[in-house]
Each structure stands twice: as structure tokens, then as C-alpha cells.
Design an enzyme around this catalytic site. Structure first.
Site, mmCIF file in Angstrom:
data_model
loop_
_atom_site.group_PDB
_atom_site.id
_atom_site.type_symbol
_atom_site.label_atom_id
_atom_site.label_comp_id
_atom_site.label_asym_id
_atom_site.label_seq_id
_atom_site.Cartn_x
_atom_site.Cartn_y
_atom_site.Cartn_z
ATOM 1 N N CYS A 1 -35.431 -4.101 -27.297
ATOM 2 C CA CYS A 1 -34.479 -4.309 -28.307
ATOM 3 C C CYS A 1 -33.957 -3.030 -29.227
ATOM 4 C CB CYS A 1 -34.203 -5.711 -28.773
ATOM 5 S SG CYS A 1 -34.451 -6.951 -28.254
ATOM 6 N N GLY B 1 -32.718 3.076 -32.840
ATOM 7 C CA GLY B 1 -34.009 3.766 -32.352
ATOM 8 C C GLY B 1 -35.081 3.742 -33.437
ATOM 9 N N GLY B 2 -34.591 3.324 -34.676
ATOM 10 C CA GLY B 2 -35.572 3.432 -35.538
ATOM 11 C C GLY B 2 -37.037 3.153 -35.289
ATOM 12 N N LYS B 3 -37.221 1.619 -34.966
ATOM 13 C CA LYS B 3 -39.049 1.384 -34.629
ATOM 14 C C LYS B 3 -39.251 1.865 -33.397
ATOM 15 C CE LYS B 3 -37.677 -2.691 -36.610
ATOM 16 N NZ LYS B 3 -36.887 -2.323 -36.485
ATOM 17 N N ASP C 1 -37.709 -6.667 -31.111
ATOM 18 C CA ASP C 1 -36.824 -6.808 -32.632
ATOM 19 C C ASP C 1 -36.166 -7.511 -32.304
ATOM 20 O OD1 ASP C 1 -35.962 -6.400 -35.096
ATOM 21 O OD2 ASP C 1 -35.732 -4.260 -34.772
ATOM 22 N N CYS D 1 -35.830 -9.334 -38.671
ATOM 23 C CA CYS D 1 -36.278 -9.444 -40.580
ATOM 24 C C CYS D 1 -34.718 -10.496 -41.347
ATOM 25 C CB CYS D 1 -35.294 -8.028 -40.622
ATOM 26 S SG CYS D 1 -33.665 -8.147 -39.565
#
Length: 454
Positions: free
Chosen positions: A266, A270-272, A336, A389
């Protein structure tokens, strides 16, 4: 980009709040369309965004003050009237840098430019002036509630469930931190620099930083209020904006294998994905799956900026479609999952007002489906990390428990064994990574599941 004639920060904030009210949609979309695309100077846009977010963080407190000075009941006011009063009061009572006269005059001026009738402008003007004259004697948010209790600025259904799960004192602490503006948290791109070098680069530009308490590659900028893109090193891809909790959750895919194959199921913006790409051994591979065209494009841009695009194969497709079309198996998968977001209310204050209790159960089906699909893509002995989160058991522990019931080949492992010692306190008694929101870290949840080797 052309600036609309007569547009002001207060006017943009007013329009944003009015259009958002009752929509149930994230306020950021309205901020982007109304404020960021307005053509106003950067300082004015920043002020407009600050006003919108400040109102959302302190809405209950603002309404208590307005109610004590207005003969008209709040429920009888039109959304524009109430939004104008909230914007005015938050400037008078909560934003010390703005003079009371400017708070009142500019708010009323914004109404006049929106061609509101004279009586309405006079009502707002008079109410705000009365509040400004009395502000030294007004109760603070810590004592403005019933019987001198704190004003929580959260819907009752949410505070009641948090009190049940975490206790009254912890519930109030969560609300208190959610009502404050978060510091900017950056993750250093270890492929291109290191924490000390980037901190020195910021210091040379007069930007004060401090290392994160939990994640090893984090830098906290307490005083940064401008655009992230203006920070030194952004264009060069030396960092990205990401909370410490998300950074730590990526560590749970350890130990990373040489020539291992990994999947971000997921990927979003693209942060993770970028964190995982930087963590992986040089000869390991990473596939990032994201179905939305806009997010997929931004994902690729973020990877490119940070020099990570060659390490990551991006696929514009949902996880189920990907699983149906691709027969590869993976050593590690990060999910995520979409969720209520109740752990990141500090950063996104509109979440508290947009959510309803039934949302927590409705998301379970999607979350379980993602986990079930991911389970079909894991090699024997592979690691599956499920993250949200959210602070809510329906989206966290209950999803993991249901998954394990129907997938006996998977077992829960203790997250503490795969995190730095500095983050050990963030793991609960069941072994879940589950920090609650504080001044230093967002609320988060992650479970580390391993498929048996047989």
C-alpha cells in the site's frame, strides 16, 4: 497563476472552512484547491492554512467562548457566520502574534468582500470586539469545561472510548497533544547523507534541529513553519517528511536478506517505500504497489528525488490485482492499511470531526482483505508487517487476531526484538508496536507476523 482580486488570508480560510463543513472529506483537499492554488503570496497562504488548522484544533473551546458572548445560538448560525467568528476568536485568544485589531478588522473585511449583508458584518464585528475586550478574564482551555475541567476539543464518542481503553489521564494527555501544532519531523536519506551532516547543513542556514528520541535517522525542526520544499537539501533528496513511528515500523521487516525480494503493498506517496529502499541490502529488490494514478506519480517523483528509483519497481495497481497477475513470492511484505487515522489527529485535526464510530468497523473488511492477499504472496519463513496510524482495537489487534485465526501458518513475533533499544518502551505487553501520540511521536500500530518455514 493569477491572484483573484481582493483575496485575503482570512477570506481563503473562511471559504475553506465553509466548503469543508459537512463534506466528510479531508480538509487538505480544500486547502490545496482554495488556498495553495490561490496565487496569494507564500506568507498569506501560510497564514490561511494556520487559521484553518487552528480552528479545527480548538473548535469546541472557540464555540464555548462564542456562545458566552452571542445571544444567537450556534446551531442557528449559518456556516459562514460561525466560521468567521471562529476565525476571529482563534486569532484573538490563541494566536498571540496577531493584534486584536487586525484579527477583528481583517475578519470582518473578508466578510464584506464576500458581499455579506451589513447586519451580519456588524454582528460579527460586535461579537469579536466584545470578546477581545474581555480576553484577559476568559478561561483557558484547561479550565473552560464543565466545573472547570479541560476542554478536550474532540467528539465525546472518541474521548469516551479512549478513556475506556487508556484511562482518563492518558485520554486527556492524547487530546492535549492533538490540540497543539506538531513539529516537523524529517527522515534522513542515508543513501545520500547522514544525520550529523544534514543537521550541520541546516545549522549553517540558521535552522535549529534536534535528533529524534526513538528513530536513529530522525531530525526534529521545532520552529519550522515554511514550505518543506524551501529547506536546504530537499531538491537533492537528502530527506523526506516522515514521523518517527512510520520510520520504526519499517524496521520490523528485519532481518533483511541479501538478494531478498520485498513488497510495499500500500505504497501511497512512498514515504515508507523510500525508507525501505534505503534500508535494504544493495542487491535486494523492492516492489511498490499503488493503484491511484496521482499517488503513483508522486511516489515515483519521491523515489527519483531521493535517488532510489533504480532500487524500486513501481506498479500502478491494487494489491489484489497485482497478486492475480504476478506469481512472485516475497521475503517480506509491508501493509500500511487504510484506516481511521485516529493516531495522527495532531497532524490532521479534521479527522476527529470527520469520523464516526461505525467507520472503525467498516474498515476491518478492507484491512483483512489486504492481509489475506499479502499472505498468499509470502515465502515460507517470510515476514508480514501490518501497520495502521490508528489507536483503535477494531483496526489493529482485532484485525490481527482474526487473521491469525484463519491463517495458522502465521505466528505473531515480539516487535521489541527488531527495534532499536531507544524504541523498546513503544512496544506493548502483547509485542505490538503501539506508541500513543505524544509531543515526540504520532500514534501508530504495527504487528510483525512470520510465516512458518514448512
Amino acid at each position: 497563476m493569477m491572484q483573484k482580486k481582493g483575496m485575503t488570508a482570512r477570506g481563503l480560510a473562511l471559504e475553506t472552512l465553509v466548503q469543508w463543513t459537512g463534506s466528510g472529506k479531508p480538509v487538505q483537499g480544500f486547502i490545496n484547491r482554495i488556498i495553495h492554488d490561490s496565487g496569494l503570496k507564500n506568507e498569506e497562504r501560510q497564514l490561511a492554512v494556520m487559521l484553518v488548522l487552528a480552528v479545527l484544533r480548538e473548535q469546541e473551546y472557540l464555540d464555548l467562548l462564542i456562545s458566552s458572548f452571542s445571544k444567537t445560538k450556534l446551531r442557528k448560525m449559518k456556516p459562514l457566520t460561525l466560521a468567521a467568528l471562529r476565525i476571529g476568536v482563534v486569532q484573538i485568544c490563541r494566536l498571540e502574534r496577531i493584534p486584536d485589531s487586525a484579527a477583528v478588522n481583517e475578519t470582518v473585511k473578508a466578510l464584506k468582500k464576500m458581499r455579506q449583508p451589513g447586519w451580519l458584518c456588524s454582528f460579527v464585528n460586535g461579537t469579536l470586539r466584545n470578546i477581545a475586550r474581555s480576553k484577559e478574564s476568559l478561561p483557558s482551555p484547561e479550565e473552560a469545561g464543565p466545573g472547570g475541567t479541560p476542554v478536550l476539543n474532540h467528539p465525546v464518542w472518541l474521548t469516551e472510548r479512549w478513556q475506556e481503553h487508556f484511562g482518563r489521564e492518558q485520554m486527556q494527555a492524547i487530546c492535549r497533544v492533538n490540540n497543539t501544532e506538531p513539529a516537523l519531523c524529517l527522515q534522513v536519506n542515508q543513501v545520500r547523507t547522514d544525520q550529523e551532516t544534514l543537521a550541520e547543513q541546516f545549522s549553517e542556514q540558521g535552522i535549529r534541529t534536534e535528533p529524534g528520541s526513538f528513530a536513529l535517522d530522525s531530525l526534529i525542526l521545532q520552529e519550522q513553519r515554511g514550505a518543506v520544499t524551501d529547506l536546504p537539501g530537499f531538491t537533492e533528496g537528502l530527506f523526506q517528511v516522515q514521523d518517527q513511528a512510520a520510520r520504526l515500523a519499517c524496521e520490523l521487516l528485519r532481518p533483511f536478506k541479501e538478494q531478498g525480494r520485498y513488497l510495499d503493498g500500500c505504497a501511497g506517496l512512498g514515504g515508507k517505500t523510500c525508507i525501505l529502499a534505503a534500508l535494504l541490502p544493495q542487491d535486494a529488490s523492492l516492489v511498490a504497489v499503488e493503484p491511484d494514478q496521482r499517488r503513483s506519480r508522486l511516489l515515483q517523483e519521491n523515489l527519483q528525488r531521493q535517488g532510489l528509483s533504480e532500487k524500486v519497481e513501481t506498479v500502478q495497481q491494487g494489491l489484489q490485482g497485482f497478486a492475480a497477475d504476478d506469481d512472485r513470492l516475497f521475503d517480506g511484505i509491508f501493509i500500511d492499511a487504510p484506516c481511521s487515522g485516529t493516531g495522527i489527529i495532531r497532524k490532521h485535526p479534521d479527522i476527529r470531526w470527520n469520523r464516526q464510530p461505525e467507520d472503525l468497523v467498516s474498515s476491518q473488511k478492507t484491512q483483512l482483505a489486504l492481509l489475506q492477499t499479502a499472505a498468499t504472496l509470502i515465502k515460507p519463513g517470510g515476514v508480514l508487517v501490518y501497520a495502521t496510524c490508528s489507536l483503535e482495537p477494531e483496526e489493529n489487534q482485532q484485525v490481527v487476531e482474526q487473521f491469525l485465526t484463519t491463517n495458522p501458518a502465521f505466528a505473531l513475533t515480539d516487535c521489541r526484538d527488531f527495534l532499536p533499544a531507544s524504541a523498546a518502551s513503544l512496544v506493548d505487553a502483547q509485542g505490538f508496536f503501539a506508541p500513543l501520540p505524544t509531543e515526540e511521536i504520532e500514534g501508530f500500530f504495527a504487528a510483525r507476523l512470520v510465516r512458518s518455514a514448512l
